[in-house]
Write a protein that holds these residues in place. Structure first.
Motif, short mmCIF file in Angstrom:
data_model
loop_
_atom_site.label_atom_id
_atom_site.label_comp_id
_atom_site.label_asym_id
_atom_site.label_seq_id
_atom_site.Cartn_x
_atom_site.Cartn_y
_atom_site.Cartn_z
N VAL A 146 10.46 4.53 -4.69
CA VAL A 146 10.20 3.45 -3.73
C VAL A 146 8.69 3.25 -3.56
N VAL A 147 7.96 4.33 -3.39
CA VAL A 147 6.51 4.25 -3.15
C VAL A 147 5.76 3.82 -4.40
N VAL A 148 6.21 4.29 -5.57
CA VAL A 148 5.54 3.97 -6.85
C VAL A 148 6.54 3.22 -7.73
N PRO A 149 6.65 1.90 -7.56
CA PRO A 149 7.65 1.14 -8.33
C PRO A 149 7.46 1.30 -9.84
N ASN A 150 8.57 1.38 -10.55
CA ASN A 150 8.59 1.51 -12.01
C ASN A 150 7.93 2.80 -12.49
N VAL A 151 7.87 3.81 -11.63
CA VAL A 151 7.30 5.09 -12.01
C VAL A 151 8.14 5.74 -13.11
N ALA A 152 7.49 6.41 -14.03
CA ALA A 152 8.18 7.18 -15.07
C ALA A 152 8.24 8.63 -14.63
N ALA A 169 16.79 0.64 -23.08
CA ALA A 169 17.34 -0.71 -23.15
C ALA A 169 16.61 -1.65 -22.19
N LEU A 170 16.10 -1.10 -21.10
CA LEU A 170 15.37 -1.90 -20.11
C LEU A 170 13.93 -2.18 -20.54
N GLU A 171 13.47 -1.47 -21.58
CA GLU A 171 12.08 -1.64 -22.02
C GLU A 171 11.86 -2.93 -22.79
N VAL A 172 12.88 -3.39 -23.52
CA VAL A 172 12.70 -4.56 -24.38
C VAL A 172 12.33 -5.77 -23.53
N GLY A 173 11.20 -6.39 -23.87
CA GLY A 173 10.69 -7.53 -23.13
C GLY A 173 9.65 -7.18 -22.08
N ARG A 174 9.55 -5.89 -21.72
CA ARG A 174 8.56 -5.50 -20.71
C ARG A 174 7.15 -5.58 -21.25
N VAL A 175 6.21 -5.79 -20.34
CA VAL A 175 4.80 -5.80 -20.69
C VAL A 175 4.17 -4.49 -20.22
N HIS A 176 3.34 -3.89 -21.08
CA HIS A 176 2.66 -2.64 -20.75
C HIS A 176 1.17 -2.75 -21.03
N LEU A 177 0.43 -1.87 -20.41
CA LEU A 177 -0.98 -1.67 -20.72
C LEU A 177 -1.08 -0.45 -21.62
N GLY A 206 -0.91 3.82 -29.53
CA GLY A 206 -1.53 4.13 -28.25
C GLY A 206 -0.48 4.67 -27.29
N ARG A 207 -0.86 4.74 -26.02
CA ARG A 207 0.04 5.23 -24.98
C ARG A 207 0.04 4.25 -23.81
N THR A 208 1.22 4.05 -23.24
CA THR A 208 1.32 3.26 -22.03
C THR A 208 0.91 4.11 -20.83
N ASP A 209 0.79 3.47 -19.68
CA ASP A 209 0.55 4.17 -18.43
C ASP A 209 1.65 5.20 -18.18
N THR A 210 2.86 4.90 -18.65
CA THR A 210 4.01 5.77 -18.44
C THR A 210 4.21 6.79 -19.57
N MET A 211 3.19 6.98 -20.39
CA MET A 211 3.15 8.01 -21.44
C MET A 211 4.05 7.71 -22.64
N LYS A 212 4.50 6.48 -22.79
CA LYS A 212 5.29 6.14 -23.96
C LYS A 212 4.37 5.75 -25.12
N ARG A 213 4.79 6.15 -26.32
CA ARG A 213 4.02 5.82 -27.52
C ARG A 213 4.23 4.36 -27.89
N VAL A 214 3.15 3.69 -28.24
CA VAL A 214 3.17 2.27 -28.60
C VAL A 214 2.65 2.10 -30.02
N SER A 245 0.18 -4.51 -11.04
CA SER A 245 0.43 -3.09 -11.28
C SER A 245 0.16 -2.81 -12.75
N CYS A 246 -0.07 -1.53 -13.08
CA CYS A 246 -0.19 -1.17 -14.49
C CYS A 246 1.15 -0.79 -15.10
N THR A 247 2.21 -0.85 -14.28
CA THR A 247 3.58 -0.67 -14.79
C THR A 247 4.45 -1.79 -14.22
#
Length: 457
Positions: free
Chosen positions: A214-220, A298-306, A327-335, A419-421
């Motif tokens: 709730v406090v950090v929306p879209n937190v990984a 499945a929810l990642e497709v179409g999302r925008v990341h930094l 590279g890496r997203t803010d949420t530590m996923k490989r891009v 937000s960055c996520t």
């Protein structure tokens, strides 16, 4: 040789030698030791009690790293978010005051009051935390992040009890503090957690995760899990399976219990879960984790990341490594993105779209030479650059194959998306037009024209 574990030494004045000068990331040690005394863990016996490095020393190192061009730092500690620096308070009190105050009081009333004051609700420990007058983790995190708003800040490894509201608030409010939290549960069963001496119940852990989301929306979120701990029943195991399915962790580190000498468990509990049962349960946990992760992917497709770029992929996949950047997203996923020239900023792209009366009405025009093109001024990107990307496909566990949108910065990205996520609903209308009509902003090497792939323009 004196090998006694020190209650004071933090090696604050020893600056590490960094062997890889081309890396855009670095680690900064902020504290050592652990006071939690979990039944299975050897760390308190090998690293000693918690002692925190003075904040001024940490900030000097972070400033130095920023000057060297480092784009991402990770704050390190065995129990990193229990950081408490008393050096400034001790200096103000005079030379007789010790700069560290290791907790050891066991007055039940005082201990409960301190834990209610300094811990997340529903969490406790075997010791009384003493943090009054100290620079705590939330304050340190805020001060580190303010050194350079264009340098990402991560931290590991935290303890869930120390994710207080002020820590979550700092993470939520500062764009360069990454929205990636490691909350190691160890088990989904309250009875196993009690034997592990973790200091919380399943219900308290669930409530903390809910509050963090709730406090950090879209937190990984990531976690650690131990299966087959002493006396673990099938019912207790199934509670952990349920945890992994319901929490849907972005990353999880799953292990079968292995006894460590000197720990409470080795001295008081028999290691009585057979190896074959541990292996079977571990496989079931991986399956449950994979199911939750697949739902997230499945929810990642179409999302925008930094994404912060860090070089080329090591090997070919559904892409050519020699023609790609990772590279890496803010949420530590490989891009993974194709290597190509991009608009110099999101603002530049938006201004160009406005001047050309929108992307849908824009015509393809010949490439106009270096630094100019149908999408406005263009530039090459590489290691150390921040790039806005959109996810097209998820491969493997969590590698994101992406379309690059534009070169950007932490500040600009957070300003555009809030937000960055960001969630899907946070993409501005002007950019939605671009993402709906184009999957690439590359210059076509064969034609010398700006290629608007799959746009039909």
């Amino acid at each position: 040789m004196n090998v006694q574990l020190s209650l004071e030494e933090t090696y604050a004045d020893i600056m590490p030698v960094r062997q890889n000068s081309s890396s855009n990331s670095a680690f900064v040690s902020i504290m050592r030791g652990c006071n939690n005394m979990c039944a299975f863990c050897i760390v308190p016996f090998t690293r000693g009690r918690e002692r925190s490095r003075p904040a001024d020393s940490i900030l000097r190192e972070v400033e130095q790293l920023s000057q060297q061009g480092i784009k991402e730092i990770t704050l390190l500690g065995q129990n990193v978010n229990s950081y408490a620096d008393f050096s400034a308070a001790a200096a103000a009190a005079g030379p007789q005051q010790h700069h560290q105050q290791p907790p050891h009081s066991r007055s039940t009333t005082d201990q409960q009051h301190s834990q209610q004051l300094y811990y997340a609700p529903g969490f406790r420990s075997v010791y009384q935390p003493k943090r009054q007058g100290a620079v705590g983790f939330a304050e340190l995190l805020e001060r580190v992040a303010s050194v350079n708003p264009e340098m990402r800040v991560r931290f590991t490894s935290p303890h869930p009890k120390d994710f207080t509201d002020d820590v979550l608030g700092v993470i939520s409010s500062l764009p360069n503090v990454c929205n990636y939290l490691h909350m190691h549960a160890q088990s989904g069963s309250t009875s196993v957690l009690e034997r592990m001496k973790r200091g919380y119940s399943r219900e308290a852990y669930d409530a903390l995760v809910q509050r963090a989301r709730v406090v950090v929306p879209n937190v990984a979120l990531s976690t650690d899990i131990i299966t087959g701990f002493c006396g673990e029943t099938e019912e207790e195991h199934q509670a952990t399976v349920d945890l992994l399915r319901n929490m849907r962790y972005d990353n999880a580190f799953l292990f079968a219990y292995s006894e460590r000498e000197k720990t409470y468990a080795s001295r008081h509990y028999p290691d009585d879960v057979p190896a074959a049962v541990k292996s079977r349960r571990l496989a079931e946990l991986f399956t449950a984790y994979g199911e939750g992760q697949a739902e997230l992917n499945a929810l990642e497709v179409g999302r925008v990341h930094l994404a912060l770029l860090g070089g080329r992929p090591r090997r070919d996949g559904q892409y050519k490594a020699s023609e790609s950047l990772q590279g890496r997203t803010d949420t530590m996923k490989r891009v993974i993105i194709p290597e190509q020239q991009l608009p110099v900023s999101l603002d530049s792209l938006q201004q160009h779209l406005r001047s050309s009366k929108g992307v849908l009405g824009a015509q393809r025009r010949p490439w106009q030479g270096p630094g100019a093109g149908p999408w406005g001024p263009m530039a090459a990107v590489g290691t150390g650059d921040f790039v806005a990307v959109q996810v097209q496909q998820v491969v493997g566990r969590s590698t994101l194959l992406c379309v690059p949108i534009a070169k950007t910065s932490i500040t600009e990205f957070a300003s555009v998306f809030g937000s960055c996520t960001p969630g899907m609903q946070q993409v501005p209308v002007w950019l939605q037009q671009v993402l709906l009509t184009s999957s690439s902003f590359a210059e076509s090497p064969a034609s010398g024209h700006c290629m608007v792939a799959q746009a039909g323009l």
